[in-house]
Design a protein around this motif. Structure first.
Motif, PDB file in Angstrom:
ATOM      1  N   SER A  42     -21.456  -0.629  17.622  1.00 46.60           N
ATOM      2  CA  SER A  42     -21.247   0.527  16.748  1.00 46.60           C
ATOM      3  C   SER A  42     -22.479   1.433  16.826  1.00 46.60           C
ATOM      4  O   SER A  42     -23.486   1.068  17.451  1.00 46.60           O
ATOM      5  CB  SER A  42     -21.027   0.059  15.315  1.00 46.60           C
ATOM      6  N   ARG A  43     -22.402   2.588  16.184  1.00 45.83           N
ATOM      7  CA  ARG A  43     -23.522   3.545  16.269  1.00 45.83           C
ATOM      8  C   ARG A  43     -24.843   2.876  15.906  1.00 45.83           C
ATOM      9  O   ARG A  43     -24.884   2.041  14.988  1.00 45.83           O
ATOM     10  CB  ARG A  43     -23.241   4.774  15.402  1.00 45.83           C
ATOM     11  N   ASP A  44     -25.908   3.239  16.610  1.00 41.25           N
ATOM     12  CA  ASP A  44     -27.177   2.512  16.454  1.00 41.25           C
ATOM     13  C   ASP A  44     -28.291   3.377  15.846  1.00 41.25           C
ATOM     14  O   ASP A  44     -29.464   3.174  16.119  1.00 41.25           O
ATOM     15  CB  ASP A  44     -27.620   1.939  17.810  1.00 41.25           C
ATOM     16  N   MET A 102     -15.821   6.822  18.985  1.00 42.44           N
ATOM     17  CA  MET A 102     -15.203   8.098  18.624  1.00 42.44           C
ATOM     18  C   MET A 102     -14.323   7.963  17.384  1.00 42.44           C
ATOM     19  O   MET A 102     -13.438   8.777  17.164  1.00 42.44           O
ATOM     20  CB  MET A 102     -14.380   8.650  19.794  1.00 42.44           C
ATOM     21  N   ILE A 103     -14.640   6.954  16.552  1.00 42.45           N
ATOM     22  CA  ILE A 103     -13.733   6.654  15.440  1.00 42.45           C
ATOM     23  C   ILE A 103     -13.551   7.861  14.504  1.00 42.45           C
ATOM     24  O   ILE A 103     -12.443   8.140  14.047  1.00 42.45           O
ATOM     25  CB  ILE A 103     -14.187   5.373  14.678  1.00 42.45           C
ATOM     26  N   ASP A 104     -14.634   8.605  14.262  1.00 44.85           N
ATOM     27  CA  ASP A 104     -14.519   9.741  13.330  1.00 44.85           C
ATOM     28  C   ASP A 104     -13.912  10.976  14.000  1.00 44.85           C
ATOM     29  O   ASP A 104     -13.570  11.944  13.323  1.00 44.85           O
ATOM     30  CB  ASP A 104     -15.902  10.107  12.772  1.00 44.85           C
ATOM     31  N   GLU A 105     -13.802  10.952  15.333  1.00 47.57           N
ATOM     32  CA  GLU A 105     -13.309  12.121  16.068  1.00 47.57           C
ATOM     33  C   GLU A 105     -11.820  11.999  16.415  1.00 47.57           C
ATOM     34  O   GLU A 105     -11.256  12.876  17.064  1.00 47.57           O
ATOM     35  CB  GLU A 105     -14.125  12.304  17.362  1.00 47.57           C
ATOM     36  N   GLY A 114     -18.865   6.412   1.976  1.00 43.20           N
ATOM     37  CA  GLY A 114     -18.928   4.997   2.329  1.00 43.20           C
ATOM     38  C   GLY A 114     -20.303   4.628   2.874  1.00 43.20           C
ATOM     39  O   GLY A 114     -20.813   3.535   2.622  1.00 43.20           O
ATOM     40  N   THR A 115     -20.904   5.533   3.635  1.00 44.83           N
ATOM     41  CA  THR A 115     -22.228   5.246   4.208  1.00 44.83           C
ATOM     42  C   THR A 115     -23.250   5.064   3.089  1.00 44.83           C
ATOM     43  O   THR A 115     -24.063   4.132   3.116  1.00 44.83           O
ATOM     44  CB  THR A 115     -22.667   6.381   5.150  1.00 44.83           C
ATOM     45  N   THR A 116     -23.205   5.959   2.091  1.00 42.63           N
ATOM     46  CA  THR A 116     -24.145   5.830   0.975  1.00 42.63           C
ATOM     47  C   THR A 116     -23.990   4.466   0.329  1.00 42.63           C
ATOM     48  O   THR A 116     -24.955   3.718   0.174  1.00 42.63           O
ATOM     49  CB  THR A 116     -23.863   6.926  -0.087  1.00 42.63           C
ATOM     50  N   VAL A 152     -16.127  -7.032  12.214  1.00 46.90           N
ATOM     51  CA  VAL A 152     -15.765  -5.634  12.557  1.00 46.90           C
ATOM     52  C   VAL A 152     -16.922  -4.930  13.242  1.00 46.90           C
ATOM     53  O   VAL A 152     -18.097  -5.197  12.947  1.00 46.90           O
ATOM     54  CB  VAL A 152     -15.426  -4.771  11.296  1.00 46.90           C
ATOM     55  N   ALA A 153     -16.577  -4.004  14.156  1.00 47.72           N
ATOM     56  CA  ALA A 153     -17.610  -3.148  14.750  1.00 47.72           C
ATOM     57  C   ALA A 153     -17.849  -2.021  13.750  1.00 47.72           C
ATOM     58  O   ALA A 153     -17.160  -1.008  13.759  1.00 47.72           O
ATOM     59  CB  ALA A 153     -17.128  -2.590  16.083  1.00 47.72           C
ATOM     60  N   SER A 154     -18.793  -2.223  12.851  1.00 50.51           N
ATOM     61  CA  SER A 154     -19.064  -1.241  11.798  1.00 50.51           C
ATOM     62  C   SER A 154     -20.558  -1.048  11.647  1.00 50.51           C
ATOM     63  O   SER A 154     -21.299  -1.984  11.327  1.00 50.51           O
ATOM     64  CB  SER A 154     -18.481  -1.731  10.468  1.00 50.51           C
ATOM     65  N   ALA A 155     -20.995   0.189  11.848  1.00 45.90           N
ATOM     66  CA  ALA A 155     -22.423   0.492  11.698  1.00 45.90           C
ATOM     67  C   ALA A 155     -22.847   0.362  10.241  1.00 45.90           C
ATOM     68  O   ALA A 155     -24.009   0.063   9.950  1.00 45.90           O
ATOM     69  CB  ALA A 155     -22.715   1.891  12.208  1.00 45.90           C
ATOM     70  N   HIS A 194     -28.319  10.650   6.281  1.00 45.42           N
ATOM     71  CA  HIS A 194     -28.325   9.564   5.282  1.00 45.42           C
ATOM     72  C   HIS A 194     -29.504   8.624   5.527  1.00 45.42           C
ATOM     73  O   HIS A 194     -30.228   8.244   4.613  1.00 45.42           O
ATOM     74  CB  HIS A 194     -27.068   8.689   5.453  1.00 45.42           C
ATOM     75  N   ARG A 195     -29.626   8.203   6.789  1.00 44.07           N
ATOM     76  CA  ARG A 195     -30.648   7.201   7.115  1.00 44.07           C
ATOM     77  C   ARG A 195     -32.051   7.752   6.930  1.00 44.07           C
ATOM     78  O   ARG A 195     -32.969   7.015   6.559  1.00 44.07           O
ATOM     79  CB  ARG A 195     -30.427   6.694   8.544  1.00 44.07           C
ATOM     80  N   ALA A 196     -32.245   9.050   7.195  1.00 44.34           N
ATOM     81  CA  ALA A 196     -33.577   9.646   7.026  1.00 44.34           C
ATOM     82  C   ALA A 196     -33.971   9.622   5.549  1.00 44.34           C
ATOM     83  O   ALA A 196     -35.130   9.335   5.210  1.00 44.34           O
ATOM     84  CB  ALA A 196     -33.566  11.068   7.580  1.00 44.34           C
ATOM     85  N   GLY A 253     -15.940  -5.733   0.524  1.00 40.73           N
ATOM     86  CA  GLY A 253     -16.144  -7.159   0.771  1.00 40.73           C
ATOM     87  C   GLY A 253     -16.881  -7.383   2.087  1.00 40.73           C
ATOM     88  O   GLY A 253     -17.665  -8.318   2.221  1.00 40.73           O
ATOM     89  N   ARG A 254     -16.669  -6.483   3.039  1.00 39.64           N
ATOM     90  CA  ARG A 254     -17.316  -6.626   4.354  1.00 39.64           C
ATOM     91  C   ARG A 254     -18.845  -6.528   4.280  1.00 39.64           C
ATOM     92  O   ARG A 254     -19.537  -7.029   5.167  1.00 39.64           O
ATOM     93  CB  ARG A 254     -16.749  -5.590   5.333  1.00 39.64           C
ATOM     94  N   VAL A 255     -19.391  -5.868   3.251  1.00 36.60           N
ATOM     95  CA  VAL A 255     -20.855  -5.902   3.077  1.00 36.60           C
ATOM     96  C   VAL A 255     -21.269  -6.916   2.018  1.00 36.60           C
ATOM     97  O   VAL A 255     -22.342  -7.520   2.116  1.00 36.60           O
ATOM     98  CB  VAL A 255     -21.490  -4.512   2.763  1.00 36.60           C
ATOM     99  N   VAL A 291      -8.826   2.659   6.711  1.00 44.41           N
ATOM    100  CA  VAL A 291      -9.734   2.450   5.573  1.00 44.41           C
ATOM    101  C   VAL A 291     -10.885   3.451   5.575  1.00 44.41           C
ATOM    102  O   VAL A 291     -11.984   3.173   5.109  1.00 44.41           O
ATOM    103  CB  VAL A 291     -10.258   0.992   5.505  1.00 44.41           C
ATOM    104  N   LYS A 292     -10.628   4.624   6.136  1.00 46.68           N
ATOM    105  CA  LYS A 292     -11.628   5.710   6.062  1.00 46.68           C
ATOM    106  C   LYS A 292     -11.420   6.475   4.753  1.00 46.68           C
ATOM    107  O   LYS A 292     -10.771   5.977   3.841  1.00 46.68           O
ATOM    108  CB  LYS A 292     -11.493   6.613   7.292  1.00 46.68           C
ATOM    109  N   GLU A 293     -11.921   7.712   4.661  1.00 45.31           N
ATOM    110  CA  GLU A 293     -11.852   8.467   3.415  1.00 45.31           C
ATOM    111  C   GLU A 293     -10.408   8.587   2.926  1.00 45.31           C
ATOM    112  O   GLU A 293     -10.139   8.749   1.735  1.00 45.31           O
ATOM    113  CB  GLU A 293     -12.490   9.842   3.589  1.00 45.31           C
TER     114      GLU A 293
END
Ligand code: S3P
Length: 413
Positions: A177-179, A297-300, A78-80, A149-152, A9-11, A109-111, A325-327
């Motif tokens: 969160s992920r960097d 490891m939230i997604d794992e 959500g990332t998009t 929240v710890a949210s990347a 996504h980021r690339a 709302g968090r963003v 609040v994931k998918e």
């Protein structure tokens, strides 16, 4: 391994707002990352590919995007949605963005809150907290944001908006969160400072198109790691897995449960650590998984829940209310899916407790069209007696196209 979803996504995003071309190798052609690519096409960016897993992005520069004539569609991702909102907030035009049935229920709302504080005008359903969202961007001011929240995704949205300010934008999180955004911004030439859980970016950089080799996705590898850890007689080598320390909680969690995991051939690819990983079957024991380990490891957690079913002793996962609040609401999906297969599992507001002992029985399981729930249930199905039927099984294409073929290729009859 297919490319990492977060890095892919980021690339696309940074490639789109960089000067010149970006070549992305091992791009994840899952539906989420294609949604990001389609949004940037609507914003006037030209792509070539993906050819196999190679994607070429003709960057437009920080100020080169154009007003989309239609509604941007983030699909299930959500990332998009959250990251692109950071970029759209800096654009001198109107954008409208929406997503699928799952995404329009997820909290935005968090963003919206920090982006509005920076000067963007954002309107949406439910007091501007749910998509569809309309974003009228423009000149932004830098802020010093303490995220609750710890949210990347929140951190990244603010940092990306920070590129469109005339100063230094800072985000502090309760846990790191992920960097990937920070690492990739540096790779494209931006000035980024980090100290503990705080990260800052300076506005107005010239981002230069780059080559990005996307590491294999540890979140996808997690399901194969668990399969190898729990199925007797297994030995599996997974090559080219991203092992960024903000994402490697699955390795520490499985090791704390007694899994036999070795990392080797460790190297770095465009600022991201990568390793090959060997997993051998071993007897697992229960563990308490909580605190700062959870964001890593939230997604794992759906995968770990399956490992816990094969352990002796109780496993407790807590501090993971974000799963709701994931998918899908992953706490309830994990509890009902595994309970359906005969597992003794109790849900809590921020996690669950698994008391293994019962042999898993094949069952018909719902996924709520959540890709990671489908993959977790498929691995549970490998351990179970009898047949497991996974509803909406093809939702795995969101993050791991070819998952069932890979699983079939490593599974013994
Ligand atoms: C992601 C961040 C995490 C993660 C998601 C991908 C990212 O979400 O769960 O799958 O690429 O930034 P949050 O930011 O909501 O924690």
């Amino acid at each position: 391994m297919p490319g990492d979803k977060s890095v892919s996504h980021r690339a696309v995003m940074l490639g789109s707002i960089a000067e010149g071309d970006t070549i992305i190798k091992n791009f994840l052609t899952g539906e989420d990352c294609l949604a990001t690519m389609n949004c940037f096409k609507e914003l006037g960016v030209k792509f070539e590919g993906p050819f196999g897993e190679d994607l070429l992005v003709h960057g437009k520069g920080l100020r080169g995007l154009s007003e989309p004539s239609g509604i941007l569609d983030a699909a299930n991702s959500g990332t998009t949605m959250r990251l692109i909102m950071g970029i759209l907030s800096g654009q001198p035009f109107l954008s409208v963005i929406t997503g699928d049935q799952s995404l329009v229920r997820r909290p935005m709302g968090r963003v919206v809150a920090p982006l509005a504080e920076m000067g963007a005008s954002i309107m949406g359903r439910n007091e501007n907290t749910l998509a569809p969202l309309a974003i009228r961007g423009g000149k932004l001011r830098p802020i010093d944001y303490i995220s609750p929240v710890a949210s990347a995704q929140v951190k990244s949205a603010v940092l990306l908006a920070g590129l469109y300010t005339g100063g230094k934008t800072t985000v502090t999180e309760p846990a790191k969160s992920r960097d990937h955004t920070e690492r990739m911004l540096r790779h494209f030439g931006a000035a980024v400072e980090t100290a503990g859980n705080t990260v800052s970016v300076y506005g107005g950089p010239t981002l230069r198109g780059a080559e990005i080799n996307v590491p294999g996705d540890i979140s996808s590898a997690a399901f194969l790691m668990v399969a190898a850890a729990v199925v007797p007689g297994s030995e599996l080598v997974i090559e080219n897995v991203g092992t960024n320390p903000t994402r490697d909680g699955i390795i520490s969690a499985l090791k704390s449960m007694g899994a036999d995991i070795t990392l080797f051939n460790s190297r770095e690819m465009n600022g991201e650590p990568v390793s090959d990983i060997r997993v051998r079957h071993s007897r697992l024991k229960g563990a308490v998984l909580e605190g700062n380990l959870i964001p890593k490891m939230i997604d794992e957690i759906p995968a770990i829940a399956v490992a816990a079913c094969a352990a002796t002793g109780e496993t407790v996962v807590r501090d993971a209310a974000e799963l709701k609040v994931k998918e899908s609401d992953r706490i309830s999906a994990i509890v009902s899916g595994l309970r359906n297969m005969g597992v003794n599992i109790a849900g809590m507001p921020d996690g669950f407790i698994i008391r293994p002992g019962n042999r898993l029985k094949g069952a018909e399981v719902e996924t709520g069209k959540d890709h990671r729930i489908a993959m977790a249930m498929a691995v549970a199905g490998l351990m179970a007696e009898g047949e497991t039927v996974i509803k909406d099984y093809d939702c795995v294409n969101i993050s791991f196209p070819g998952f069932y073929d890979v699983l079939k290729s490593i599974a013994k009859e």
